[in-house]
Enzyme design. Sequence first.
Site, PDB file in Angstrom:
ATOM      1  N   ARG A 100      -8.690  -0.268   4.730  1.00  0.00           N
ATOM      2  CA  ARG A 100      -7.906   0.737   3.989  1.00  0.00           C
ATOM      3  C   ARG A 100      -6.585   0.130   3.509  1.00  0.00           C
ATOM      4  NH1 ARG A 100      -6.158   5.300   7.397  1.00  0.00           N
ATOM      5  NH2 ARG A 100      -4.940   5.551   5.497  1.00  0.00           N
TER       6      ARG A 100
ATOM      7  N   ASP B  84       4.760   0.718  12.099  1.00  0.00           N
ATOM      8  CA  ASP B  84       3.495   0.101  11.662  1.00  0.00           C
ATOM      9  C   ASP B  84       3.324  -1.316  12.189  1.00  0.00           C
ATOM     10  OD1 ASP B  84       3.454   1.659   8.350  1.00  0.00           O
ATOM     11  OD2 ASP B  84       2.999   2.422  10.357  1.00  0.00           O
TER      12      ASP B  84
ATOM     13  N   ARG C  68       0.608  14.937  12.846  1.00  0.00           N
ATOM     14  CA  ARG C  68       1.054  14.682  11.479  1.00  0.00           C
ATOM     15  C   ARG C  68       1.117  15.952  10.632  1.00  0.00           C
ATOM     16  NH1 ARG C  68      -1.122   8.960   9.734  1.00  0.00           N
ATOM     17  NH2 ARG C  68       0.756   9.041   8.441  1.00  0.00           N
TER      18      ARG C  68
ATOM     19  N   LYS D 213       0.840  -1.209   0.000  1.00  0.00           N
ATOM     20  CA  LYS D 213       0.000   0.000   0.000  1.00  0.00           C
ATOM     21  C   LYS D 213       0.871   1.254   0.000  1.00  0.00           C
ATOM     22  CE  LYS D 213      -1.677   1.663   4.009  1.00  0.00           C
ATOM     23  NZ  LYS D 213      -1.376   3.097   4.284  1.00  0.00           N
ATOM     24  N   ASN D 214       1.895   1.275   0.851  1.00  0.00           N
ATOM     25  CA  ASN D 214       2.680   2.504   1.020  1.00  0.00           C
ATOM     26  C   ASN D 214       3.685   2.716  -0.093  1.00  0.00           C
ATOM     27  OD1 ASN D 214       1.144   2.987   3.220  1.00  0.00           O
ATOM     28  ND2 ASN D 214       2.704   2.420   4.727  1.00  0.00           N
TER      29      ASN D 214
ATOM     30  N   CYS E  98      -4.629  12.712  12.978  1.00  0.00           N
ATOM     31  CA  CYS E  98      -5.431  11.481  13.012  1.00  0.00           C
ATOM     32  C   CYS E  98      -5.176  10.847  14.377  1.00  0.00           C
ATOM     33  CB  CYS E  98      -5.009  10.555  11.870  1.00  0.00           C
ATOM     34  SG  CYS E  98      -3.350   9.920  12.086  1.00  0.00           S
TER      35      CYS E  98
HETATM   36  C1  EPZ Z   1       4.241   7.002   6.109  1.00  0.00           C
HETATM   37  O1  EPZ Z   1       3.469   8.033   6.674  1.00  0.00           O
HETATM   38  C2  EPZ Z   1       3.319   5.789   6.050  1.00  0.00           C
HETATM   39  N1  EPZ Z   1       2.167   6.086   5.204  1.00  0.00           N
HETATM   40  C3  EPZ Z   1       2.862   5.437   7.464  1.00  0.00           C
HETATM   41  O2  EPZ Z   1       2.062   4.255   7.370  1.00  0.00           O
HETATM   42  C4  EPZ Z   1       4.091   5.127   8.314  1.00  0.00           C
HETATM   43  O3  EPZ Z   1       3.681   4.857   9.634  1.00  0.00           O
HETATM   44  C5  EPZ Z   1       5.032   6.338   8.297  1.00  0.00           C
HETATM   45  O4  EPZ Z   1       5.368   6.671   6.932  1.00  0.00           O
HETATM   46  C6  EPZ Z   1       6.316   6.081   9.059  1.00  0.00           C
HETATM   47  O5  EPZ Z   1       6.968   4.963   8.515  1.00  0.00           O
HETATM   48  C7  EPZ Z   1       2.299   6.033   3.854  1.00  0.00           C
HETATM   49  O6  EPZ Z   1       3.373   5.786   3.331  1.00  0.00           O
HETATM   50  C8  EPZ Z   1       1.057   6.292   3.045  1.00  0.00           C
HETATM   51  P1  EPZ Z   1       6.303  10.390   8.186  1.00  0.00           P
HETATM   52  P2  EPZ Z   1       4.046   9.549   6.682  1.00  0.00           P
HETATM   53  O7  EPZ Z   1       6.176  11.644   7.409  1.00  0.00           O
HETATM   54  O8  EPZ Z   1       4.812   9.811   5.434  1.00  0.00           O
HETATM   55  C9  EPZ Z   1       6.583  13.720  11.521  1.00  0.00           C
HETATM   56  C10 EPZ Z   1       0.186   2.891   7.697  1.00  0.00           C
HETATM   57  O9  EPZ Z   1      -0.311   2.365   8.693  1.00  0.00           O
HETATM   58  N2  EPZ Z   1       6.510  14.690  10.415  1.00  0.00           N
HETATM   59  O10 EPZ Z   1       7.531   9.546   8.040  1.00  0.00           O
HETATM   60  O11 EPZ Z   1       2.936  10.453   7.039  1.00  0.00           O
HETATM   61  C11 EPZ Z   1       5.249  13.040  11.748  1.00  0.00           C
HETATM   62  O12 EPZ Z   1       4.433  13.845  12.561  1.00  0.00           O
HETATM   63  C12 EPZ Z   1       0.686   4.325   7.778  1.00  0.00           C
HETATM   64  O13 EPZ Z   1       0.328   2.332   6.571  1.00  0.00           O
HETATM   65  C13 EPZ Z   1       6.722  16.045  10.692  1.00  0.00           C
HETATM   66  O14 EPZ Z   1       6.962  16.427  11.843  1.00  0.00           O
HETATM   67  O15 EPZ Z   1       5.055   9.459   7.918  1.00  0.00           O
HETATM   68  C14 EPZ Z   1       5.613  11.751  12.408  1.00  0.00           C
HETATM   69  O16 EPZ Z   1       5.787  11.979  13.799  1.00  0.00           O
HETATM   70  C15 EPZ Z   1       0.482   4.926   9.161  1.00  0.00           C
HETATM   71  N3  EPZ Z   1       6.642  16.934   9.663  1.00  0.00           N
HETATM   72  C16 EPZ Z   1       6.979  11.419  11.778  1.00  0.00           C
HETATM   73  O17 EPZ Z   1       7.444  12.617  11.165  1.00  0.00           O
HETATM   74  C17 EPZ Z   1       6.371  16.548   8.385  1.00  0.00           C
HETATM   75  O18 EPZ Z   1       6.339  17.418   7.481  1.00  0.00           O
HETATM   76  C18 EPZ Z   1       6.916  10.328  10.727  1.00  0.00           C
HETATM   77  O19 EPZ Z   1       6.054  10.762   9.726  1.00  0.00           O
HETATM   78  C19 EPZ Z   1       6.167  15.174   8.124  1.00  0.00           C
HETATM   79  C20 EPZ Z   1       6.242  14.266   9.157  1.00  0.00           C
END
Ligand code: EPZ
Length: 424
Positions: free
Chosen positions: A402, A310, A122, A22-23, A117
Amino acid sequence: MAKILVNNSGPLHGEVWISGAKNSVLPLLAATLMTADTCVIEDVPDLADVSVMKKMLCNYGAKIDDAEEGTIKISTPEIISCEGDRELVQEMRASLFTMGPMLARYGKIVMPMPGGCTIGKRPIDLHLKGFRALGAEVVEDDENEQVTVTAGPEGLTGDVIYLDFPSVGATENILMAATLAKGTTIIENAAKEPEIIDLANQLNKMGARIKSAGTDMIRIEGVEKLSGCIHEAIPDRIETGTFMLAAAITRGDVLIRNALPGHVRPIIAKLRECNVGIEVTPEGIYVDARDRDLIATDIKTLPYPGFPTDIQSPFMAFLTTVNGSSVVRETVFENRFMHVVELNRMGAGIEIENREAIVPGGKQLKGAKVRATDLRAGAAMVLAGLAATGTTEISEIYHIERGYENFVGKFKAIGADIMKISND
Ligand code: EPZ
């Protein structure tokens, strides 16, 4: 509302085929916006999130042929709108991954803010930092809860961008935007997840010039245009980990087909620490937890190649059943322990101190009425239900649908006593 009922299922046994990730598929589909040519994406799982992404892309002008199961043919001859659909964005945060492609192809995107969420606020500050560094104007409209990003008159210009956190989404958005920027872009402290490499591989097939994706420093030489491609998504490492844990929590043995062991090393290592038998064979990953004294281990989630956030909740469900206390630390998201309340309804006895959960272990879980509080927590509750006495009723299962293709069917095929009911 539909629910999932799970009864104690005894040791699971058999084999399961892992679907496309998915990701990975979500950014792969978003990237197709950057060319008018036809792209063919293969091994696309049938998921609610994929349906939302297809709607997002069609709103921008994409034409989609998904007649063949698991394959999406997509082309965007012209962009007919640069506004993200608010409802779709709120339904799926990964709609944000269309910002970089739209900025690169069209020069403008108006994106509603998805909001937080259940697992955290996020924010998208790192995405916007990257777009600004590429020369775009970013206007955040708090009143209308949207952001407008506009490329300069000359388009985007490459730059060096340091990510304060190796954000997966920010890395992907900036990577896509940079492929059509003038000059060179360097993303420092980039995310190293396998999905980043998969996206870079597709973009390079489309004519991009990306080097060292998968390391913490990615270099992109901008090109004039991108062409169509044929690309098969990598298998889903999180689904792989989920089914490894299904074998472990039921003390069964399952062969996991179409999995890439190199993408799940931390999960293999941690399950071996618990004395679960794991064998990597040409057929797949064989997980054998039969007749073994399993023991506890501690978990700390980290960006890849660390232990994946995850898999934190499914692994916690498993730890409640093994002898010995364990500590689970969540370092990636600030609120990803919503499943603890649900597991405690089943007798897990978990306590939370800051971002650590103390799992006493050695419990015989009891069936209960519980909620899926996010996609992966929903999977964790199914795993707990398999090992619990009696029946576990899981509500809010739209979360699960999802991100897991044919979730109930795959569990039934390895002996789980599970069914989906709809109370409509
Ligand atoms: C991706 O989300 C995945 N989703 C998530 O999977 C996964 O948990 C996550 O990466 C971490 O591996 C998809 O790929 C669609 P991040 P993403 O940006 O990109 C902070 C699932 O269950 N952050 O790496 O949103 C954020 O708040 C989902 O399949 C900022 O501070 O994750 C978080 O604490 C859940 N500023 C951390 O980084 C930003 O601009 C990690 O977020 C962006 C992120």
